[in-house]
Design an enzyme around this catalytic site. Structure first.
Site, short mmCIF file in Angstrom:
data_model
loop_
_atom_site.label_atom_id
_atom_site.label_comp_id
_atom_site.label_asym_id
_atom_site.label_seq_id
_atom_site.Cartn_x
_atom_site.Cartn_y
_atom_site.Cartn_z
N ASN A 9 -0.98 -4.21 -2.01
CA ASN A 9 0.20 -5.00 -1.66
C ASN A 9 0.95 -5.26 -2.96
OD1 ASN A 9 2.10 -6.85 -0.89
ND2 ASN A 9 0.64 -8.47 -0.36
N TRP A 10 2.03 -4.53 -3.15
CA TRP A 10 2.77 -4.63 -4.43
C TRP A 10 3.60 -5.89 -4.53
CZ3 TRP A 10 5.11 0.90 -5.61
CH2 TRP A 10 4.05 1.83 -5.66
N LYS A 11 3.78 -6.59 -3.40
CA LYS A 11 4.62 -7.79 -3.37
C LYS A 11 6.00 -7.45 -3.96
CE LYS A 11 0.42 -10.46 -3.40
NZ LYS A 11 -0.28 -11.71 -3.68
N HIS A 94 1.04 -12.34 5.88
CA HIS A 94 0.51 -12.67 4.56
C HIS A 94 0.72 -14.16 4.30
CE1 HIS A 94 -0.07 -12.82 0.25
NE2 HIS A 94 -0.75 -11.70 0.37
N GLU A 96 1.74 -15.69 1.82
CA GLU A 96 3.01 -15.99 1.16
C GLU A 96 4.16 -16.01 2.17
OE1 GLU A 96 2.62 -12.92 -1.81
OE2 GLU A 96 0.93 -14.03 -2.65
N GLU A 166 -7.93 -13.25 3.41
CA GLU A 166 -7.49 -13.60 2.06
C GLU A 166 -7.47 -15.12 1.90
OE1 GLU A 166 -4.89 -10.11 0.38
OE2 GLU A 166 -3.61 -11.58 1.33
N GLY A 172 -4.21 -14.21 -6.54
CA GLY A 172 -3.49 -14.26 -7.80
C GLY A 172 -4.02 -15.28 -8.79
N SER A 213 -7.81 -11.60 -5.77
CA SER A 213 -8.36 -11.37 -7.11
C SER A 213 -9.41 -10.25 -7.15
CB SER A 213 -8.92 -12.67 -7.70
OG SER A 213 -7.88 -13.63 -7.84
N GLY A 234 -3.73 -7.13 -4.61
CA GLY A 234 -2.43 -7.52 -5.12
C GLY A 234 -2.22 -6.98 -6.53
N GLY A 235 -2.35 -7.84 -7.52
CA GLY A 235 -2.05 -7.49 -8.91
C GLY A 235 -2.68 -6.19 -9.39
P1 13P Z 1 -4.30 -10.59 -5.84
O1 13P Z 1 -5.18 -9.36 -5.72
O2 13P Z 1 -3.25 -10.46 -6.91
O3 13P Z 1 -5.10 -11.85 -5.93
O4 13P Z 1 -3.46 -10.69 -4.47
C1 13P Z 1 -4.13 -10.62 -3.26
C2 13P Z 1 -3.13 -10.48 -2.18
O5 13P Z 1 -2.40 -11.41 -1.86
C3 13P Z 1 -3.01 -9.18 -1.52
O6 13P Z 1 -2.25 -9.28 -0.36
#
Ligand code: 13P
Length: 252
Positions: A9-11, A94, A96, A166, A172, A213, A234-235
């Site tokens: 997930n590149w956000k 998600h 967010e 999640e 994050g 994470s 994510g990251g």
């Molecule tokens: P991180 O891997 O950066 O913690 O993000 C997780 C995430 O929200 C994937 O959708």
């Protein structure tokens, strides 16, 4: 046997240009990995370019959100039929989106059904806040989110969904849930809830990811949990070492 699936997930990271150059960089290495599905979920505007760069590749493409309707006066939104020429997956609900864009359980349910109706695989996100976790409400809250997201679906539809657990406090933050804890919650609150609703056979066929994470160092521990079938990353999905995570998942 459930096939492992690692989705990035590149956000809101990478311009269309950066997105294309990144997938060109990782595509051959990902295609060489047997035994796991790899998916990238770029920002919407980068999706057509990424799809072109991945033509002929086995790497899947997902959107990060979607509207449930096929068209309408919904400024800023994208319809399922706009995604299907490029995408096989769509991330829905998600945390967010739930937190910043007021996405409700009902909306997630509508979107998930619309995704399935258009042949897209929904990656449905669930997960509790730190407060809920500390109050011991994780099981009941996550189970409720799963029930609401799947409301009105047939067993045949449910097995086409992917669920991503999640915990919000792990996203994050570098503070990942332990593999044992994630495995237990996924087993009890996610797969257990699906089993209550649809029976063990259906529950046993649904792929469930952990997210929060994850990185090349800890992915192996999550994959070793019997109920965890992959990760929503994510990251760490923004870097070439994402390939390493898929490789580890494929070997697990
Ligand atoms: P991180 O891997 O950066 O913690 O993000 C997780 C995430 O929200 C994937 O959708």
């Amino acid at each position: 046997m459930r096939r492992p699936i690692i989705a990035g997930n590149w956000k809101m990271y990478k311009t269309p240009e950066e997105a294309v150059s990144f997938v060109r960089e990782i595509r051959d290495a990902l295609d060489a990995i047997e035994g796991a599905d790899a998916v990238v979920c770029p920002p919407a505007i980068a999706i057509p370019g990424v799809a072109e760069a991945l033509a002929g590749s086995r790497v899947g493409i997902g959107a990060q959100n979607m509207h449930a309707e096929e068209q309408g006066a919904y400024t800023g939104e994208l319809a399922p039929n706009m995604l299907t020429p490029f995408c096989q997956y769509v991330i829905l609900g998600h945390s967010e989106r739930r937190a910043y864009y007021c996405e409700t359980d009902e909306a997630v349910n509508r979107k998930a059904k619309a995704a399935l109706a258009h042949g897209l695989t929904p990656i449905i996100c669930v997960g509790e806040s730190l407060e809920q976790n500390e109050a011991g409400e994780t099981q009941s809250f996550v189970s409720g989110q799963v029930r609401a997201a799947l409301e009105g679906m047939s067993a045949e539809e449910v097995v086409r969904c992917i669920i991503a657990y999640e915990p919000i406090w792990a996203i994050g933050t570098g503070k990942a849930a332990s593999a044992e804890e994630a495995g237990r919650i996924i087993g009890e609150a996610v797969r257990g809830t699906i089993a209550d609703l649809y029976g063990e056979e259906t529950a046993g066929a649904v792929r469930i990811q952990y997210g929060g994470s994850t990185n090349p160092e800890n992915i192996g521990a999550y994959m070793a949990q019997p109920d965890i079938d992959g990760a929503l990353v994510g990251g760490a999905s923004l870097k070439p070492s994402f390939v390493e995570m898929v490789r580890i998942a494929a070997g697990a």
